[in-house]
Design an enzyme around this catalytic site. Structure first.
Site, PDB file in Angstrom:
ATOM      1  N   ARG A 177       0.598  -1.099  -0.202  1.00 49.86           N
ATOM      2  CA  ARG A 177       0.068  -0.392   0.367  1.00 49.86           C
ATOM      3  C   ARG A 177       0.763   1.073   0.373  1.00 49.86           C
ATOM      4  O   ARG A 177       1.825   1.360   0.335  1.00 49.86           O
ATOM      5  CB  ARG A 177      -0.715   0.088   1.296  1.00 49.86           C
ATOM      6  CG  ARG A 177      -1.924  -0.836   1.096  1.00 49.86           C
ATOM      7  CD  ARG A 177      -2.507  -0.837   2.557  1.00 49.86           C
ATOM      8  NE  ARG A 177      -3.559  -1.960   2.948  1.00 49.86           N
ATOM      9  CZ  ARG A 177      -3.787  -3.494   3.107  1.00 49.86           C
ATOM     10  NH1 ARG A 177      -2.332  -3.369   3.964  1.00 49.86           N
ATOM     11  NH2 ARG A 177      -4.544  -4.304   3.398  1.00 49.86           N
ATOM     12  N   LYS A 215      -3.021  -1.681   7.285  1.00 47.12           N
ATOM     13  CA  LYS A 215      -4.327  -1.709   7.983  1.00 47.12           C
ATOM     14  C   LYS A 215      -3.699  -2.888   9.927  1.00 47.12           C
ATOM     15  O   LYS A 215      -3.909  -3.431   9.625  1.00 47.12           O
ATOM     16  CB  LYS A 215      -5.418  -1.762   7.611  1.00 47.12           C
ATOM     17  CG  LYS A 215      -5.175  -0.759   6.647  1.00 47.12           C
ATOM     18  CD  LYS A 215      -6.302  -1.588   5.324  1.00 47.12           C
ATOM     19  CE  LYS A 215      -6.154  -0.306   4.347  1.00 47.12           C
ATOM     20  NZ  LYS A 215      -7.724  -0.353   3.737  1.00 47.12           N
ATOM     21  N   HIS A 247      -1.120   3.046  -6.349  1.00 39.94           N
ATOM     22  CA  HIS A 247      -2.032   1.821  -6.128  1.00 39.94           C
ATOM     23  C   HIS A 247      -2.503   1.216  -7.439  1.00 39.94           C
ATOM     24  O   HIS A 247      -2.943  -0.656  -7.852  1.00 39.94           O
ATOM     25  CB  HIS A 247      -3.569   2.396  -6.316  1.00 39.94           C
ATOM     26  CG  HIS A 247      -3.661   2.474  -4.998  1.00 39.94           C
ATOM     27  ND1 HIS A 247      -4.120   2.145  -3.501  1.00 39.94           N
ATOM     28  CD2 HIS A 247      -4.208   4.118  -3.835  1.00 39.94           C
ATOM     29  CE1 HIS A 247      -4.180   2.351  -2.163  1.00 39.94           C
ATOM     30  NE2 HIS A 247      -3.971   3.716  -2.539  1.00 39.94           N
ATOM     31  N   ARG A 284      -0.113  -2.074  -6.431  1.00 36.58           N
ATOM     32  CA  ARG A 284      -0.407  -3.110  -6.438  1.00 36.58           C
ATOM     33  C   ARG A 284      -2.025  -4.175  -6.940  1.00 36.58           C
ATOM     34  O   ARG A 284      -1.909  -5.577  -6.461  1.00 36.58           O
ATOM     35  CB  ARG A 284      -1.487  -2.103  -4.822  1.00 36.58           C
ATOM     36  CG  ARG A 284      -1.705  -3.144  -3.210  1.00 36.58           C
ATOM     37  CD  ARG A 284      -1.998  -2.074  -2.289  1.00 36.58           C
ATOM     38  NE  ARG A 284      -3.784  -3.160  -1.316  1.00 36.58           N
ATOM     39  CZ  ARG A 284      -2.794  -3.873  -1.116  1.00 36.58           C
ATOM     40  NH1 ARG A 284      -1.319  -4.114  -0.432  1.00 36.58           N
ATOM     41  NH2 ARG A 284      -3.735  -4.591   0.195  1.00 36.58           N
ATOM     42  N   HIS A 320      -4.964  -8.428   3.488  1.00 37.79           N
ATOM     43  CA  HIS A 320      -6.325  -8.344   3.337  1.00 37.79           C
ATOM     44  C   HIS A 320      -6.665  -9.592   4.726  1.00 37.79           C
ATOM     45  O   HIS A 320      -6.654 -11.071   4.787  1.00 37.79           O
ATOM     46  CB  HIS A 320      -6.930  -8.929   1.874  1.00 37.79           C
ATOM     47  CG  HIS A 320      -7.011  -8.054   0.981  1.00 37.79           C
ATOM     48  ND1 HIS A 320      -7.160  -8.389  -0.640  1.00 37.79           N
ATOM     49  CD2 HIS A 320      -6.316  -6.403   1.037  1.00 37.79           C
ATOM     50  CE1 HIS A 320      -6.295  -7.351  -0.879  1.00 37.79           C
ATOM     51  NE2 HIS A 320      -6.323  -6.298  -0.216  1.00 37.79           N
ATOM     52  N   TYR A 341      -9.473  -9.182  -7.383  1.00 31.62           N
ATOM     53  CA  TYR A 341      -8.912  -9.262  -8.503  1.00 31.62           C
ATOM     54  C   TYR A 341      -9.172 -10.563  -9.724  1.00 31.62           C
ATOM     55  O   TYR A 341      -8.213 -11.011  -9.974  1.00 31.62           O
ATOM     56  CB  TYR A 341      -7.722 -10.066  -7.294  1.00 31.62           C
ATOM     57  CG  TYR A 341      -6.786  -8.166  -7.011  1.00 31.62           C
ATOM     58  CD1 TYR A 341      -6.652  -6.854  -7.455  1.00 31.62           C
ATOM     59  CD2 TYR A 341      -6.848  -8.000  -5.626  1.00 31.62           C
ATOM     60  CE1 TYR A 341      -6.292  -5.952  -6.980  1.00 31.62           C
ATOM     61  CE2 TYR A 341      -6.929  -6.580  -4.740  1.00 31.62           C
ATOM     62  CZ  TYR A 341      -6.870  -6.003  -5.664  1.00 31.62           C
ATOM     63  OH  TYR A 341      -6.390  -4.655  -4.790  1.00 31.62           O
TER      64      TYR A 341
END
Length: 302
Positions: free
Chosen positions: A151, A175, A244, A247, A270, A279
């Site tokens: 990210r 995150k 992005h 990614r 994730h 994806y």
């Protein structure tokens, strides 16, 4: 002037909970704060004096008002997530008896596939020429973005000690302050070594940041975006190329080659595999070809 609303002190306690207990990033807390301020203004205007008096009707009306004002479905979804998060905290603290946002949903947003570059276009973008320290730094940034699927915020926060050249890995904090170890490809390791050699030329004061600006300060996320856009324009690539994009391309190319959704989920960091499933937009002809090759009854025998 808004009428008196629920006790604002609980908003501050909730924000502290996000910062210090859940250890969310400053940007995430800022976004939560902004979203919940919209609810607080709504409750003040509706003259709701206490958190315990907020019910699902209030939350539904709040969402409907956002929709009437032209808020995008994704924005409404985000604000409702903030509402649910706040009331989950208030429920835990015994301030309310129920979470009024639990069953409220926003209008469905159209599912958009992330923008990607094919392997040839990505190769052109990574072919940054020049031995100036800035070009060397930018080449290392883009190689690492594509090699490891980081990210933007993860890359901007990297320190020089986070890359293990011996193991060929990078340690990133994603995150929710979750740390993961991600492989770094040979091309990216080579680009990073080249950057480490010239980095002292830009360093004005001691800094542990992996990527620094021409004046020696840690490179900001906005600056990283600007450098990616610069090289995309210079190389004649389509508009809209961003960090992005690397990614998304990383995830798409890995899935096309391996089909291993769980592995890609781990590499991307994730928490929920449903996030990774966006994806899986593999080319139909590619899927049909695999089917023809693999399924015993796909083709008639001659």
């Amino acid at each position: 002037m808004n009428a008196a609303g629920p006790d604002r002190a609980w908003l501050e306690k909730w924000l502290d909970h996000l910062r210090y207990e859940r250890r969310l990033s400053g940007l995430t807390v800022k976004n939560y704060h902004r979203d919940i301020e919209a609810l607080y203004t709504f409750l003040c205007n509706a003259e709701v004096p206490d958190w315990g008096r907020v019910d699902s009707g209030h939350v539904r009306s709040f969402a409907a008002r956002l929709h009437r004002r032209g808020q995008a479905p994704r924005s409404i979804q985000r604000r409702l997530a903030a509402v649910r998060n706040l009331f989950a905290f208030l429920l835990r603290e015994g301030v309310v008896q129920a979470n009024p946002g639990v069953d409220i949903t926003a209008p469905k947003a159209p599912r958009r596939l992330p923008g990607t570059l094919d392997a040839d276009a990505m190769g052109r973008l990574l072919d940054v020429r020049g031995d100036h320290p800035i070009a060397t730094r930018d080449r290392a940034i883009m190689e690492l973005l594509y090699s490891s699927g980081l990210r933007l915020a993860e890359l901007a926060a990297l320190e020089t000690t986070d890359v293990d050249f011996g193991e060929g890995t990078v340690r990133v904090t994603g995150k929710g302050a979750k740390t993961r170890i991600v492989p770094v490809g040979a091309k990216a390791r080579e680009a990073l070594r080249d950057w480490i050699k010239v980095r002292p030329q830009l360093l004005k004061t001691p800094s542990s940041a992996m990527f620094i600006s021409r004046i020696g300060r840690p490179l900001s996320m906005r600056n990283i975006q600007a450098r990616v856009e610069h090289w995309a324009r210079r190389l004649g690539l389509p508009q809209g190329v961003s960090p992005h994009t690397f990614r998304h391309s990383f995830a798409t190319h890995l899935l096309e080659s391996s089909g291993d959704l769980r592995a890609v989920q781990e590499l991307l960091g994730h928490a929920d595999i449903s996030t990774t499933q966006i994806y899986t937009h593999l080319d139909f002809q590619h899927l049909a070809r695999i089917y023809d090759q693999a399924h015993p009854r796909a083709r008639k025998r001659r």
